[in-house]
Design a protein around this motif. Sequence first.
Motif, PDB file in Angstrom:
ATOM      1  N   TRP A  95      42.676  44.499  44.132  1.00  0.00           N
ATOM      2  CA  TRP A  95      41.044  44.775  44.719  1.00  0.00           C
ATOM      3  C   TRP A  95      40.392  45.067  43.547  1.00  0.00           C
ATOM      4  CZ3 TRP A  95      37.555  47.759  46.166  1.00  0.00           C
ATOM      5  CH2 TRP A  95      36.944  47.868  47.188  1.00  0.00           C
ATOM      6  N   ALA A  96      40.520  46.525  42.745  1.00  0.00           N
ATOM      7  CA  ALA A  96      39.039  46.644  42.532  1.00  0.00           C
ATOM      8  C   ALA A  96      38.307  45.548  41.371  1.00  0.00           C
ATOM      9  CB  ALA A  96      39.557  48.019  42.261  1.00  0.00           C
ATOM     10  N   GLY A  97      39.498  44.515  41.182  1.00  0.00           N
ATOM     11  CA  GLY A  97      38.675  44.047  39.951  1.00  0.00           C
ATOM     12  C   GLY A  97      38.485  44.525  39.226  1.00  0.00           C
ATOM     13  N   THR A  98      36.569  43.365  39.743  1.00  0.00           N
ATOM     14  CA  THR A  98      35.699  43.214  38.311  1.00  0.00           C
ATOM     15  C   THR A  98      34.172  43.820  39.178  1.00  0.00           C
ATOM     16  OG1 THR A  98      34.819  41.231  39.048  1.00  0.00           O
ATOM     17  CG2 THR A  98      35.927  42.308  37.197  1.00  0.00           C
ATOM     18  N   LYS A  99      35.117  44.805  40.508  1.00  0.00           N
ATOM     19  CA  LYS A  99      33.688  44.770  41.529  1.00  0.00           C
ATOM     20  C   LYS A  99      33.619  46.443  40.966  1.00  0.00           C
ATOM     21  CE  LYS A  99      35.797  44.099  45.863  1.00  0.00           C
ATOM     22  NZ  LYS A  99      37.059  43.114  45.595  1.00  0.00           N
ATOM     23  N   PRO A 100      32.041  46.984  41.246  1.00  0.00           N
ATOM     24  CA  PRO A 100      30.841  48.310  40.828  1.00  0.00           C
ATOM     25  C   PRO A 100      31.973  49.201  41.014  1.00  0.00           C
ATOM     26  CG  PRO A 100      29.764  46.443  41.689  1.00  0.00           C
ATOM     27  CD  PRO A 100      30.994  45.641  42.266  1.00  0.00           C
ATOM     28  N   ALA A 101      31.907  50.238  39.995  1.00  0.00           N
ATOM     29  CA  ALA A 101      32.487  51.498  39.726  1.00  0.00           C
ATOM     30  C   ALA A 101      32.289  52.245  41.300  1.00  0.00           C
ATOM     31  CB  ALA A 101      32.549  52.024  38.605  1.00  0.00           C
ATOM     32  N   ALA A 102      31.034  52.043  41.157  1.00  0.00           N
ATOM     33  CA  ALA A 102      30.765  52.994  42.509  1.00  0.00           C
ATOM     34  C   ALA A 102      31.386  52.591  44.126  1.00  0.00           C
ATOM     35  CB  ALA A 102      28.788  52.666  42.292  1.00  0.00           C
TER      36      ALA A 102
END
Length: 418
Positions: A357-364
Motif C-alpha cells: 500500500w505504501a508504494g511511493t507514498k510520502p514517508a511522512a
Amino acid sequence: MSTNRVTGKLLTAAAVAALAVGSLTACGSSSGSSSSGESKEASAVYTWITNENDRAQWQAFVDAAKKKDPAFNLTLEGPSFNDYWTKVKTRLSSSGAPCIITTQAARAQELKDLTVPLDDMVKSNNIDVSMYNKAMIDGLTVDGSLRGIPYDAEPVVLYYNKDLLAAAGVAPPTTKYTTSQFAADLKALTKGGVMGLAVPPGFGSGPGLPMAFANGNEPVKDGKLDLTNQGLVNDQQFAFDLVAKAQVANPPQASDGTDVPEQQFMSGKAAMIIDGPWMYDTLTTKTQGKVGIAVVPSTSGESIGMIQGSAFAIAASCKDKEAAFKNIMKITTPEVIGAVGAARGTVPSVESAVKDWAGTKPAADVAVVQALLKSGRPLVTTPSWNQVETNFTQYSGEGFRGSKTAQELLSTIMNSAK
C-alpha cells in the motif's frame, strides 16, 4: 476508493438499474462454479456495489487470486452501501443466496445472526489469524467467536491542504497533534472564503467521534451503547463548538453525504478534513493544492487510531461452508491483500502487506498510518448502530448550530436506540 466506507453519493435510478442488471447477470453466470465441483453459491459474493468503482475493487481480489489459481473465480452481486445493511438480510433468506458476504468490524454485531463462527474452520485449515491486524480481529469477534477474515484495516486520519497551511503560516501537523493546536490552526486557516475544516453531518464520519476515539473515549462499553460518557460528550461538544462558536467550519446539512465536505476540501474551500485512508488517492490527486495527512488530534497529542475496516464472512444459510471458507482464504492472503492495497488504495489488514500500500507514498504519510495502526482500536458498535447514525445525522445540525448541547443530543439518541 475503498469499499470500507462509501462516500454517500447518490446514484441515479438508471445507474442503480444498470448495476442491478450487471449483478444479476454475473450471479447467473456459470463461471461461478469452480473446477472442484463446489456449489455456485460457495463462490458467490453478496456485497455493496454502489458504483463501478466498487465492482472494480471486488474484481481486484479475484484478479489477484487468479495469479496463483487461474481457474479461480467469484460472482458478485449486491446493492449500494447504504442499502446493503438491510437488503443483505432479505437476500440471505432467499433461495440460491451467496455463501460469502462482506461485513465490517463496526457492523459485526449487527450481522451476527447472519454469519457463522469461523474458529473451527480456522483451526482445521491451520490458518494463523495473528497475521491480521489485531484491532480488526478484535472487532470481528462476536460473543467470543470470529465472524470474518479482514482484508483491510483503515485508521481515520486528518487530511490537510499544504498550500493553504503555508499561506496561513500554519505548521503541518504530523504524528502528534493536540486539539488545542488544532483549534488555533483552524482559526488561522479560516479567511478569504476558506474554512478551516470541512464537516459532514454523520457521527462515525466525524469530526466528533474520531476525536473522542483519539482520546480513548469510545461509544460502546461492554457491548452496550455508552454515548453519554463524559469524555465522549466533551469531545463531541468540542466538535460542535468548532462550528457554532469558533465558526471555522460550515454547519453541515442532514441531507449532505460525505461527498459534500470532500468536494469542499478538494475545491480548496476548506483546509482540513477528517476522513479515511480509503479516500487517500482521491483526495491527494484531485485536490487543488498538495495534500498531506496527520493523526486525528487529541488532548495529549498522542492519538489512538479509530480502526475501521471490512471483511469476508460466511452466511449462516450457506450449505457448503468449507468451500466458501477456502475461497475466502484465497482472497485474503498477504499477496492478494497487498496487491489490492497497491491497486485500489485499501490499507492491508496484514502488516507485511502494508509496504505494498505504501508504494511511493510520502514517508511522512506512511508514518502516520503506521502509527495509527499500531495504537489503533476497532470501532465496535451495537446492532442498533444504524439507528444511531441515522438519528445523529438527522439532528446533529442542532448541535452544529448551537441550539442543543452534545449532552442533550447524545442522551436522546442513546435512549431512542435502546
